[in-house]
Scaffold this active site. Structure first.
Site, mmCIF file in Angstrom:
data_model
loop_
_atom_site.group_PDB
_atom_site.id
_atom_site.type_symbol
_atom_site.label_atom_id
_atom_site.label_comp_id
_atom_site.label_asym_id
_atom_site.label_seq_id
_atom_site.Cartn_x
_atom_site.Cartn_y
_atom_site.Cartn_z
ATOM 1 N NE ARG C 125 -2.981 -0.390 2.986
ATOM 2 C CZ ARG C 125 -4.170 -0.776 2.529
ATOM 3 N NH1 ARG C 125 -4.967 0.085 1.946
ATOM 4 N NH2 ARG C 125 -4.561 -2.023 2.698
ATOM 5 C CB THR C 126 3.514 2.456 2.318
ATOM 6 O OG1 THR C 126 2.637 2.351 3.441
ATOM 7 C CG2 THR C 126 4.385 3.683 2.473
ATOM 8 N NE ARG C 176 6.565 -0.249 6.323
ATOM 9 C CZ ARG C 176 5.331 0.237 6.373
ATOM 10 N NH1 ARG C 176 5.040 1.411 5.861
ATOM 11 N NH2 ARG C 176 4.369 -0.453 6.933
#
Lengths: 379, 379, 379
Positions: C125-126, C176
């Site tokens: 998603r990110t 991330r």
């Protein structure tokens, strides 16, 4: 009814009330979703009272394939959505795509458009084909082969929620899923076009289209052809979809050649009979090969046999396309295969001009280029 | 013979008969495969009667490195393909690429070209380097790190079939594979250029090229240099390839400094001797470091030691580049490493101008930009 | 001190001596790192004697948000970096991004820029949100969800080494990571901007920004608002970051509604008190809902409960947003959620105009477009 939603007569959905996705003004992307006159509405159904207010509306339109006209479909979900006229018009666009791909670099037709490939199970071959199609037309791609993470048991998000998120990031979604019917659910949710790139045992409509395109491109016609379907006819969604599409043409004759354990199921036979398509079962591959315009071989899938590997080995070796089978085929006939293959077509066949399976794979590119163009900017 | 196929004298293959991939007209992409005068043919071999009819033809050409001339190679498979003149010319192009990357956004040199990165084992570092190279030149990329799926045991497709599919979607293939020789097999099959991005214990030619480029760029010459190869010399394909390339230059001296269990193998020593390259083995890293222009450190790979972790620990700690070693090195000398490193180069070395390993990694970008440009559009 | 390095007063680092990455001339990319007058230096710290010589310098600047001015930040690491004025200016840019995304194809604002998404744990998603943002602005992307391979146990490369390699291939890094503080370490190493896309239990600043942007966009103001934070307040980094940002505004009132086991921790409560923000805890979701401008629901994370699935089930069912809760909310109020959701917001709420969570997700696109633009080319 859901089936009317995806009819070839044209379909639209009007979100009502406050636009919950904030993109209703994206008129350049979605103008084809708006040009319906209310007078043409014939059917509406309120999907849900409490969720997104969405009407699935079937609109009776005449076929129009003129440049600039909108495409008849919002989404590509199953092979049955396409009628003869639409198929024929799509194939014409696919031919134009061949020219674009071969003669020029960097078509900018889809420049500024963004396609998301949302793959809930990996299928590198199909994904690369779609991504190449998008990029050959100047479009851009968001890739995920990790889409299961969206809906992992740990997180538990619904497919619908995932689609609502991804549609905010892209202009068209190409989805592969492990569950039959998932593509339709995605299309019902999304306000942007969805293409089904295979949903479990369900449908893989772009494969069916590229198969039909290959036959027309190689044989020169679709009416009056003889097609031998060989191999695993029970489990292959490819041959089942192909049978549905062949039934739309006149004077088609279909031969089924398969090991006993993976015979074509009754539903398809009945469908063909109902549609007036002649068919017969045969155990003689050579005789069929000598008759046919198209010999469509498929892979026997080991995983269907569970622990009975003896049955698998028997089924697998039974009908092989080799030099001998090729020898009895007519000069104009072709051998097709959806790939990947094991040894159900011998490597010795590859060099023969009638071996059409790699050209068939390449045709997947043109069909997908055509569909992306049609769904995003129309005829 | 396969080796002649990849010689630097130029090679081409003419598919015969009906074009089974449907892209023979893509003249803008493949013109460099066609401009051979038949008079220059010296050798031909029919690869197979029944498969793709393909002749591997070696063409004797003089070196031409003029703008617009075609590149000498169709594929980049192994370091030995390159001779001095070609290396030197490639390095000149790599320098131009530095300028492009630093001074401008968005070179459009490869606009409209599509590169497929077909990685049968993951190598994020190498993949990102190639993809950055392609994108810095305006080209596009199809990515897969999942390529094993193409040939999974369950599906069992051959590498050759996978290549025939992927070449339909792209203009150049960058392949990483776990089997030695896989890159060559891919190149024999493909009608588009293939670059070997590492095939198992085999070759990793772009690494060898970027190493040589780094030495020339940092030291200013390749003749007459002294190079210390340190660490795992038995298993590192990097140092082996480097030794092959160094042998093409005059008055090179090579020092081998390695733990006993991972000494340089005899074949390389014999090769160097045959080529007139002086070499010696040493156990004194500091003495070697004080002599050399280049100290090329490599990682001791734990996985080579199986259960003998005691041997691993011993080997690993033996030859470390630290501030002390740096202290004896000459002002103009450099430390290189193919990365990733553990602690065989201490972090304290990083800040010294002679620590060249991150510049070396960056040079990989320029070399790959150069090769992509050369293979796709020529000099 | 590290915290001053990321202050909103502007920060820069000057690499000294010989440029070890070879890209100091890339002035078009990094001009914003250079325009500081030495006279404004207030603090400097030498990070390390033996490694890269790097000074972290805090520069006192007045806020300047004029077109063409450089952005105040080099990196986006944590929500606390942003003050009111900067937030307000970023939100103005995000609004411009909405216009770009909706009304035109193919903004070329970031044409020629390359973003690397370096994901050490997957977050589709990110990642898709950032990649869409970059591509909507004409930029290009290098993707990896496999970044752990860089630092695998087998290879053991440090994060710092990985960053030094990747910065050679790209113009900005979106990272991330599974470890708190990893983003800061990356930013300290990199000579190009780094955006933290979540580092373990640490920070996820772009989520906090999109939350604030959504409130301003939907409610029309940030001063004087009443916000109910609901669900897992102990573990959710989202609500903690939000609390920090809300404290920058005047007359804000915060309600905490959570099961006993996942109550908001004392540090946040003390912080709010210190900043003069009124807050109260409540067990009556409906009463809070009827008071608030924003009801911010979060998911109860099963993994926090270990084997006490009974406690999880109890906590999970306690505070649900359904039609009844919606019924007491004011007309102008909104429901937010960072997504993914399970059933803590019932599907029946989705169709209500006050359900803002999918618009909120979309706002993530605009915020990320704004940050990419600001970090790469300034105001």
């Amino acid at each position: 009814m859901a089936s009317s939603v995806f009819s070839t007569h044209g379909t639209t959905r009007f979100p009502e009330g406050r636009n919950i996705f904030g993109d209703s003004n994206k008129s350049n992307l979605f103008h084809y979703k708006k040009n319906h006159s209310p007078a043409t509405l014939t059917h509406s159904s309120l999907l849900s009272k409490n969720r997104i207010q969405c009407r699935a509306i079937e609109v009776q339109t005449n076929h129009t394939f003129l440049k600039g006209d909108k495409f008849q479909l919002e989404d590509v979900i199953e092979a049955q959505q396409f009628d003869r006229d639409t198929l024929s018009a799509i194939f014409k666009v696919a031919r134009e795509m061949e020219t674009i791909e071969k003669n020029s670099h960097g078509s900018q037709l889809l420049n500024g458009y963004l396609m998301a490939t949302l793959f809930y199970e990996p299928s590198t071959r199909t994904r690369l084909s779609f991504e190449s199609a998008m990029k050959r037309l100047g479009g851009e791609v968001l890739t995920t082969e990790n889409a299961r993470e969206f809906s992992s048991a740990a997180k538990g998000e619904t497919l619908e929620d995932s689609i609502r998120t991804v549609e905010g990031y892209s202009d068209i979604i190409v989805m592969r899923h492990f569950e039959s019917g998932a593509a339709r659910r995605a299309a019902m949710t999304a306000n942007i076009p969805v293409i089904n790139a295979g949903d479990g045992p369900g449908q893989h409509p772009t494969q069916a289209l590229l198969d039909m395109y290959t036959i027309e491109r190689e044989i020169g016609k679709l009416d009056g052809i003889k097609v031998g379907l060989v191999g695993d006819l029970a489990n292959g969604r490819t041959v089942r979809s192909l049978a549905y599409l062949l039934a739309k043409y006149d004077n088609v004759k279909v031969y089924f050649v398969s090991p006993q354990v993976v015979k074509m199921k009754e539903d398809i036979k009945e469908y063909l009979t109902m549609k007036g398509v002649k068919w017969e079962e045969s155990v003689d591959l050579k005789e069929v090969a000598s008759e046919c315009d198209v010999v469509y071989q498929t892979r026997i899938q080991k995983e269907r046999f569970g622990e009975r590997s003896d049955l698998y080995e028997e089924a697998r070796g039974k009908y092989i396309i080799d030099g001998e089978v090729l020898g009895v085929m007519q000069e104009h006939a072709i051998v097709m295969h959806p790939l990947p293959r094991l040894d159900e077509i011998r490597v010795e066949v590859d060099g023969d001009p009638r071996a059409a399976y790699f050209r068939q794979a390449k045709n997947g590119l043109y069909i997908r280029m055509a569909l992306l163009k049609l769904l995003l900017i129309g005829w």
